[in-house]
Design an enzyme around this catalytic site. Sequence first.
Site, PDB file in Angstrom:
ATOM      1  CD  GLU A 128      -2.407  -7.375   2.924  1.00  0.00           C
ATOM      2  OE1 GLU A 128      -1.984  -6.240   2.618  1.00  0.00           O
ATOM      3  OE2 GLU A 128      -3.129  -7.583   3.910  1.00  0.00           O
ATOM      4  CB  ALA A 177      -0.881  -0.015   1.242  1.00  0.00           C
ATOM      5  CD  GLU A 183       1.686  -5.401   5.802  1.00  0.00           C
ATOM      6  OE1 GLU A 183       2.460  -6.327   6.100  1.00  0.00           O
ATOM      7  OE2 GLU A 183       0.990  -5.404   4.768  1.00  0.00           O
ATOM      8  N   GLY A 194       0.610  -4.972   0.864  1.00  0.00           N
ATOM      9  CA  GLY A 194      -0.581  -5.040   0.012  1.00  0.00           C
ATOM     10  C   GLY A 194      -0.317  -5.755  -1.311  1.00  0.00           C
TER      11      GLY A 194
HETATM   12  N1  COA Z   1       4.573   3.162  -0.592  1.00  0.00           N
HETATM   13  C1  COA Z   1       4.964   4.330  -1.141  1.00  0.00           C
HETATM   14  N2  COA Z   1       6.072   4.457  -1.881  1.00  0.00           N
HETATM   15  C2  COA Z   1       6.812   3.361  -2.069  1.00  0.00           C
HETATM   16  C3  COA Z   1       6.485   2.112  -1.530  1.00  0.00           C
HETATM   17  C4  COA Z   1       5.284   2.039  -0.755  1.00  0.00           C
HETATM   18  N3  COA Z   1       4.861   0.883  -0.234  1.00  0.00           N
HETATM   19  N4  COA Z   1       7.423   1.195  -1.885  1.00  0.00           N
HETATM   20  C5  COA Z   1       8.327   1.875  -2.628  1.00  0.00           C
HETATM   21  N5  COA Z   1       7.974   3.179  -2.747  1.00  0.00           N
HETATM   22  C6  COA Z   1       8.660   4.245  -3.476  1.00  0.00           C
HETATM   23  C7  COA Z   1       9.867   4.759  -2.723  1.00  0.00           C
HETATM   24  O1  COA Z   1       9.492   5.700  -1.753  1.00  0.00           O
HETATM   25  C8  COA Z   1      10.675   5.343  -3.862  1.00  0.00           C
HETATM   26  O2  COA Z   1      10.112   6.590  -4.202  1.00  0.00           O
HETATM   27  P1  COA Z   1      11.060   7.872  -4.507  1.00  0.00           P
HETATM   28  O3  COA Z   1      11.919   7.444  -5.666  1.00  0.00           O
HETATM   29  O4  COA Z   1      10.104   8.964  -4.838  1.00  0.00           O
HETATM   30  O5  COA Z   1      11.873   8.104  -3.271  1.00  0.00           O
HETATM   31  C9  COA Z   1      10.409   4.402  -5.010  1.00  0.00           C
HETATM   32  O6  COA Z   1       9.188   3.729  -4.689  1.00  0.00           O
HETATM   33  C10 COA Z   1      11.497   3.348  -5.207  1.00  0.00           C
HETATM   34  O7  COA Z   1      11.658   2.645  -3.971  1.00  0.00           O
HETATM   35  P2  COA Z   1      13.073   2.493  -3.228  1.00  0.00           P
HETATM   36  O8  COA Z   1      12.822   2.278  -1.773  1.00  0.00           O
HETATM   37  O9  COA Z   1      13.992   3.632  -3.594  1.00  0.00           O
HETATM   38  O10 COA Z   1      13.635   1.153  -3.916  1.00  0.00           O
HETATM   39  P3  COA Z   1      14.666   0.120  -3.292  1.00  0.00           P
HETATM   40  O11 COA Z   1      15.030  -0.800  -4.383  1.00  0.00           O
HETATM   41  O12 COA Z   1      15.756   0.819  -2.579  1.00  0.00           O
HETATM   42  O13 COA Z   1      13.825  -0.700  -2.171  1.00  0.00           O
HETATM   43  C11 COA Z   1      11.894  -1.883  -1.326  1.00  0.00           C
HETATM   44  C12 COA Z   1      12.755  -1.504  -2.569  1.00  0.00           C
HETATM   45  C13 COA Z   1      10.661  -2.613  -1.852  1.00  0.00           C
HETATM   46  C14 COA Z   1      12.693  -2.813  -0.398  1.00  0.00           C
HETATM   47  C15 COA Z   1      11.491  -0.590  -0.589  1.00  0.00           C
HETATM   48  O14 COA Z   1      10.937   0.318  -1.528  1.00  0.00           O
HETATM   49  C16 COA Z   1      10.467  -0.813   0.503  1.00  0.00           C
HETATM   50  O15 COA Z   1      10.819  -1.289   1.562  1.00  0.00           O
HETATM   51  N6  COA Z   1       9.190  -0.430   0.257  1.00  0.00           N
HETATM   52  C17 COA Z   1       8.150  -0.493   1.237  1.00  0.00           C
HETATM   53  C18 COA Z   1       7.668  -1.917   1.421  1.00  0.00           C
HETATM   54  C19 COA Z   1       6.586  -1.970   2.495  1.00  0.00           C
HETATM   55  O16 COA Z   1       6.820  -1.724   3.652  1.00  0.00           O
HETATM   56  N7  COA Z   1       5.376  -2.304   2.058  1.00  0.00           N
HETATM   57  C20 COA Z   1       4.245  -2.449   2.940  1.00  0.00           C
HETATM   58  C21 COA Z   1       3.464  -1.220   2.933  1.00  0.00           C
HETATM   59  S1  COA Z   1       2.036  -1.393   4.015  1.00  0.00           S
END
Ligand code: COA
Length: 259
Positions: A114, A66, A134, A111
């Site tokens: 999910e 999400a 989460e 999400g």
């Molecule tokens: N919500 C909002 N933005 C998200 C996102 C999320 N769940 N997951 C990734 N993004 C965005 C990042 O903020 C980034 O945006 P920016 O370029 O404007 O800063 C872009 O997507 C790329 O992500 P980034 O974190 O730079 O890539 P990465 O390869 O370094 O890491 C992940 C990848 C998936 C490990 C990392 O993005 C992450 O941990 N995301 C969240 C996962 C999460 O907690 N999901 C559950 C949400 S309830």
Amino acid sequence: MPYQTLLTSLENGIFTITINRPDKLNALNQQVMSDLNEVMNEVYTNNEIKSVIITGAGPKSFVAGADISEFIGASVEEGKALTKKGQDIFFKIEHSPKPVVACVNGFALGGGCELAMSCHFRIASDNAKFGQPEVNLGLIPGYGGTQRLTQLIGKGRAMELLMSANMIDAATALQYGLVNYVVSQDELMNKAIAILNIINSKAPIAVAGCIAAANAVFDETKNGFEVEVNEFGKCFGTEDMKEGTTAFLEKRKAEFKGK
Ligand code: COA
């Protein structure tokens, strides 16, 4: 129908839905959720659509969760409304009378995991990563993750993943039964299309009956065996059942019409 955050295409009855926010790793903001709701209405009502693939744009991510930026400042009541809305949309996917397959082409987190779990089954590319992170955010999964992960991989493994926020790779997801196949990213869509071409050649009302009866296993308000009786009986009223049984006895291939 055009969608702001989704790409769609229809070929040979297979409708592909691609979540298209690659710069945000296809995170599910409210616009994506609203588009997913609308596109599922199209799936339910468009007779040209026989089956569905859901995937993410780009080579890196299916859906990274999400959209966390939308959580800031929300109240308890707003949090509940958010999760209820998401649950309803994923319920619509799970209970689609037409098969829905997730092609998981990278991160399937929160999400995203999910969403994949609300599909009828999953195929992963070898770079896929699954997890429910989460608790890292002070949250729990809200789009059915606590329920479907436990249904799909069992309580012990689900509890560990939910509480630790650990990610698993595609090979582990295969071993856990979370995905049916792991293939290279190049082969991902072809694998799903090959399976859906087989399913699309079967009697659609019977296929829908299989979905309804298998889903009933996990629905406390239903007796799955009763659902099976009803769905089995319903088939006897279809032209396709007459065609399927007659074709078998006449040693020819059945031509199903979905009637
Ligand atoms: N919500 C909002 N933005 C998200 C996102 C999320 N769940 N997951 C990734 N993004 C965005 C990042 O903020 C980034 O945006 P920016 O370029 O404007 O800063 C872009 O997507 C790329 O992500 P980034 O974190 O730079 O890539 P990465 O390869 O370094 O890491 C992940 C990848 C998936 C490990 C990392 O993005 C992450 O941990 N995301 C969240 C996962 C999460 O907690 N999901 C559950 C949400 S309830």
